[in-house]
Design an enzyme around this catalytic site. Structure first.
Site, PDB file in Angstrom:
ATOM      1  N   HIS A 250       3.070 -62.683 -14.409  1.00 37.39           N
ATOM      2  CA  HIS A 250       3.986 -62.114 -15.397  1.00 37.39           C
ATOM      3  C   HIS A 250       5.442 -62.456 -15.082  1.00 37.39           C
ATOM      4  O   HIS A 250       5.796 -62.814 -13.954  1.00 37.39           O
ATOM      5  CB  HIS A 250       3.823 -60.595 -15.455  1.00 37.39           C
ATOM      6  CG  HIS A 250       4.181 -59.909 -14.163  1.00 37.39           C
ATOM      7  ND1 HIS A 250       5.486 -59.635 -13.794  1.00 37.39           N
ATOM      8  CD2 HIS A 250       3.395 -59.452 -13.153  1.00 37.39           C
ATOM      9  CE1 HIS A 250       5.499 -59.035 -12.620  1.00 37.39           C
ATOM     10  NE2 HIS A 250       4.240 -58.911 -12.200  1.00 37.39           N
TER      11      HIS A 250
ATOM     12  N   GLU B  84      -2.627 -55.330 -11.262  1.00 38.45           N
ATOM     13  CA  GLU B  84      -2.090 -55.499  -9.922  1.00 38.45           C
ATOM     14  C   GLU B  84      -2.811 -54.576  -8.937  1.00 38.45           C
ATOM     15  O   GLU B  84      -3.469 -53.602  -9.333  1.00 38.45           O
ATOM     16  CB  GLU B  84      -0.583 -55.188  -9.943  1.00 38.45           C
ATOM     17  CG  GLU B  84       0.139 -55.317  -8.603  1.00 38.45           C
ATOM     18  CD  GLU B  84       0.045 -56.704  -7.991  1.00 38.45           C
ATOM     19  OE1 GLU B  84      -1.076 -57.111  -7.629  1.00 38.45           O
ATOM     20  OE2 GLU B  84       1.098 -57.362  -7.842  1.00 38.45           O
TER      21      GLU B  84
END
Length: 270
Positions: A11, A89
């Site tokens: 990201h 994550e």
């Protein structure tokens, strides 16, 4: 035999990335202005790639990055993105929302190295790795099933595999490998998959490729580079090959790792 291309992108930058604050899963921070610029640059860089599938973590920073990439695509603007919590994550428990220095201090107090240390309420590295394996095996079975269906549908017709020039599946720069090694010419690709995820998660997934699946690397890439944290919107390309059939683990070929050519000349927002 079936093979597919897998492009994995981290990201874009968030404010907490810049300030070295741990986000994990519990802090759903949006992209910063710089992060939106990075996502746009990634989209422009990949705008000629004909992705067949798009998967993203369901956290805001990855969703916004995926949107920034696809909205600039010549072929994939209307592609449906599948958001998958397995791509999230690593969970960092009590240190989410706190400075990275606090995690390092806790690891030091526990006499452990920072990446290996698991804070209270966090995921172990093995737990993150198992999430990655679960998603990867799901993805492989999906692509193999779709390839079988296409083969049955098109029996007697010309092959409908993707164009296999690497220029068609990834805009490699001059300093990177330009072709897939093959003993029998250039076989077709069953799919080209885009995944947007997170730094610690990607490092764990790449470790699985290297350690368990014996991923082959470009001559210019070292093991330490493979295991380094991917920069924001850094890109990696792999070819996943089921040449021995679906009952055997696939071979994985790394074409490039942590590519960030698209960020050249990008001005960071202060």
């Amino acid at each position: 035999m079936a093979r597919f291309a897998l492009t994995v992108v981290r990201h874009g930058e968030t404010r907490f990335n810049k300030e070295k604050i741990i986000q994990g899963q519990g802090v759903d921070e949006p992209l910063s202005e710089t992060g939106f610029k990075q996502a746009a640059a990634a989209g422009i860089f990949l705008n000629n790639v004909k992705f067949t599938h798009a998967f993203s973590s369901d956290l805001m920073r990855t969703k916004q990055t995926m949107h920034g990439i696809l909205e600039r695509s010549k072929f994939c603007k209307d592609m449906t993105v599948k958001y998958d919590s397995r791509l999230r994550e690593r969970k960092y428990g009590v240190v989410e929302g706190k400075a990275l220095s606090e995690l390092r201090a806790m690891a030091k107090a526990a006499r452990e190295e920072c990446p290996v240390f698991t804070p209270p309420g966090g995921e172990t590295l093995d737990q993150v790795k198992m999430r990655g394996i679960d998603f990867f095996e799901f993805l492989c079975q999906l692509i193999l099933k779709e390839a079988d269906q296409k083969e049955q549908f098109s029996q007697g017709s010309p092959s409908n595999c993707l164009e296999t020039s690497l220029a068609e599946i990834f805009p490699l720069g001059k300093n990177h490998s330009s072709k897939v090694n093959s003993d029998s010419g250039i076989p077709g690709l069953a799919a080209s998959v885009l995944v947007v995820s997170h730094g610690a998660y990607m490092r764990s997934l790449f470790d699985y490729f290297l350690t368990d699946l014996k991923c082959s690397l470009p001559a210019t890439l070292s093991r330490s580079e493979l295991m380094s944290v991917t920069p924001n919107t850094g890109m990696s390309l792999f070819i996943i090959n089921f040449e021995e059939g679906r009952e055997v683990k696939p071979t994985v070929q790394c074409i490039c790792m942590n590519l960030q050519d698209h960020l050249n000349g990008l001005t960071e927002t202060r």
